[in-house]
Design an enzyme around this catalytic site. Structure first.
Site, PDB file in Angstrom:
ATOM      1  N   GLU A  76     -14.784 -12.587 -24.255  1.00 38.07           N
ATOM      2  CA  GLU A  76     -14.246 -12.324 -25.581  1.00 38.07           C
ATOM      3  C   GLU A  76     -14.090 -10.811 -25.741  1.00 38.07           C
ATOM      4  O   GLU A  76     -14.294 -10.053 -24.798  1.00 38.07           O
ATOM      5  CB  GLU A  76     -15.184 -12.888 -26.663  1.00 38.07           C
ATOM      6  CG  GLU A  76     -16.602 -12.395 -26.546  1.00 38.07           C
ATOM      7  CD  GLU A  76     -17.583 -13.156 -27.417  1.00 38.07           C
ATOM      8  OE1 GLU A  76     -17.195 -14.186 -28.004  1.00 38.07           O
ATOM      9  OE2 GLU A  76     -18.748 -12.725 -27.504  1.00 38.07           O
TER      10      GLU A  76
ATOM     11  N   ASP B 297     -21.203  -5.141 -32.057  1.00 37.32           N
ATOM     12  CA  ASP B 297     -19.786  -5.112 -31.685  1.00 37.32           C
ATOM     13  C   ASP B 297     -19.169  -3.735 -31.921  1.00 37.32           C
ATOM     14  O   ASP B 297     -18.093  -3.614 -32.521  1.00 37.32           O
ATOM     15  CB  ASP B 297     -18.998  -6.169 -32.472  1.00 37.32           C
ATOM     16  CG  ASP B 297     -19.661  -7.523 -32.457  1.00 37.32           C
ATOM     17  OD1 ASP B 297     -20.255  -7.868 -31.423  1.00 37.32           O
ATOM     18  OD2 ASP B 297     -19.602  -8.231 -33.474  1.00 37.32           O
TER      19      ASP B 297
END
Length: 551
Positions: free
Chosen positions: A188, A15
């Site tokens: 997301e 991420d």
């Protein structure tokens, strides 16, 4: 042409949120149940990266009892040019059972990337993966996934945006802007950017497995409406085949494995512009074991050169949407990328403990770690390694699929529940441990293996060797999911095998328990020194060095 070799940050570094401030680049990554939390890496050339800090390094968050793969998710790093402050927002995922996904999101700021960071300010519990955008007019916007819990609605939910007051943490009215720009679904990690006349919204999609990707849309208004990229597909992925998975849960999508690529799971990324006007997209990726769909190293960080086309859309520099193991380097890159930068040689003589050490579920603390910089590291035994509260584990990220980890330790147990040694660790249910311990008859000290697989304990007493003085060198040789154990007693000149090779490929994202209804985890393998004392919590193991060498 000079190139950058991927991954730029090997091992658990998922991420990635990348920014540039002047000549310096920074990346923040997720850390899940590990502390200190939120790794922050630094680079001057986008190729060579060094861990320089953590966002949550004190007692800001309690991760004891955290189930895999919950904990600290998807930190987003930004820089406000008007106030000259670094901002960090993150989600603390506390519960994933029942697919409720209860998370709290917070914001912090600092004048320097190394801190000190402000106390976390609560923002919302609407979902997870928050990101801040500092607009040119001085306004600030928070984007996040609104988690959908209703039956019959598209999962995982809407991407929402709201204006936020960073002085108070007060979030304004949420605006639902999209459920995705392609058919991969499971969007997301929304991140806003301004380029030309448009706001661009970058999304992770397709889940965190083999169908992962990055998609994009744009609007002239921050709250939309957003038009999708005209390609109808992700702008970056490891598998370009069309995927229709709207409404699917965040699944592995093993059918999307790309047999033609060393890199898998490419997705969840962020953009940065160099001083020379070049654009790059940092993103996560994974490297499976040969011939298997198992990823021990978790999700790593890679980077790709991207360009804006004449229509104002982003494309990978080679014109495809498939992430590669190499990418063109920026003009300022001198061509030197240090391949062994993530190896570790620690003789415990530095004034402070190496910044790369992390501990699961709790802070590394002087109450159980004695470090004086005198060539000795002492670890006090506490709970068993099945514990999610107080295991005495000091660990570093595994960064290669072929490596050796080695230490020398001395330990004198006086009870059968006191042990110390070297091991491999994924989480409290899954680990491999070679330890000094009392023999079963409590007469003498032995060295033998112990491991946990899916929460079940496996004790290898058959290969136990006697260690008369309680001092031994131990070496674990990890090769593509197999581990060989060697030891050396003080009077010996060479290494001796301790049993035969052991299959530990289950110490991987797809091989562990995870939450019910989820596919294992998505954290990554660690190497560790550790000690256990379920007797009086007073036994201490002494380690003389720690080395990790990629092969």
């Amino acid at each position: 042409m000079k190139t950058i070799q991927n991954p730029i940050i090997p091992g658990m570094a998922p991420d990635p949120s990348i920014i540039r401030v002047g000549d310096d680049y920074y990346i923040a990554t997720s850390t899940f149940h590990w502390k200190p939390a939120v790794q922050i890496f630094h680079s001057r050339d986008l190729a060579n990266w060094e861990l320089v800090s953590y966002g949550l390094s004190k007692d800001e968050v309690d991760l004891r009892g955290t189930n895999t793969p919950a904990g600290i998710w998807a930190p987003h790093l930004s820089y406000d040019e008007k106030t000259k402050r670094f901002w960090l927002v993150y989600s603390h995922m506390q519960n994933m059972a029942g697919r409720e996904f209860n998370a709290e999101s917070y914001a912090m700021w600092a004048d320097e990337i190394t801190g000190p960071w402000s106390k976390p300010v609560y923002l919302t519990s609407i979902g997870f993966d928050p990101a801040l955008f500092h607009d040119q007019d001085g306004r600030h916007y928070l984007s996040i996934l609104e988690w959908e819990t209703r039956q019959g609605y598209q999962a995982p939910g809407h991407i929402v945006i709201a204006e936020v007051d960073l002085t108070t943490g007060q979030v304004g009215e949420w605006h639902r802007v999209t459920t995705g720009f392609t058919t991969r679904g499971c969007v997301e990690a929304p991140q806003l950017y301004r380029h030309g006349d448009y706001y661009y919204l970058l999304l992770a999609s397709g889940g965190t497995g083999y169908g992962h990707g990055i998609e994009i849309g744009r609007s002239k208004q921050v709250f939309g409406p957003y038009e999708p990229d005209p390609s109808g597909e992700p702008i970056l992925t490891s598998q370009p085949a069309h995927l229709f998975s709207l409404g699917d849960p965040d699944a592995g999508h093993f059918e999307m494995y790309n047999p033609h690529s060393e890199m898998q799971k490419a997705g969840h990324g962020s953009l940065v512009e160099t001083k020379d006007g070049e654009w790059y997209l940092a993103h996560l990726m994974a490297r499976p074991l040969h011939g298997k769909l198992l990823n021990p190293l978790g999700r790593e960080t890679s980077i790709q050169r991207v360009d804006w086309n004449d229509e104002g859309w982003l494309r990978l520099h080679d014109g495809s949407n498939v992430a590669k193991m190499t990418t063109p380097a920026p003009a300022a890159f001198n061509g030197s990328q240090k391949s062994a930068a993530f190896d570790i040689v620690d003789d415990f003589t530095s004034p402070t403990l190496n910044i790369r050490y992390m501990t699961p579920y709790q802070e590394p603390a002087s109450s159980w770690i004695d470090y004086q910089g005198n060539g000795k590291l002492k670890i006090k035994g506490r709970n068993s390694f099945f514990s999610q509260y107080a295991p005495s584990i000091l660990a570093t990220r595994a960064t290669s699929l072929n490596y050796e980890v080695e230490t020398e330790l001395e330990f004198h147990p006086d009870h059968y529940s006191e042990t110390a040694g070297l091991g491999l660790y994924y989480d409290a249910n899954n680990w491999f441990y070679v330890r000094l311990c009392l023999a079963n008859d409590e007469q003498g000290i032995g060295l033998c293996g112990l491991h946990a697989k899916l929460g079940q304990k496996i004790d290898d007493r058959d290969n136990e060797v006697v260690v008369p003085g309680g001092k031994v060198k131990v070496r674990l040789s990890y090769r593509q999911g197999m581990v060989e154990v060697d030891y050396q007693l003080p009077e010996q000149e060479g290494w001796q095998p301790l049993g035969g090779p052991v299959n530990v490929d289950y110490l991987s994202d797809e091989g562990v328990n995870g939450e019910p209804g989820e596919i294992g985890g998505f954290t990554g393998l660690f190497n560790f020194m550790g000690a256990v004392d379920a007797h009086q919590h007073d036994s201490v193991a002494t380690f003389n060095y720690y080395r990790v060498t990629s092969r």
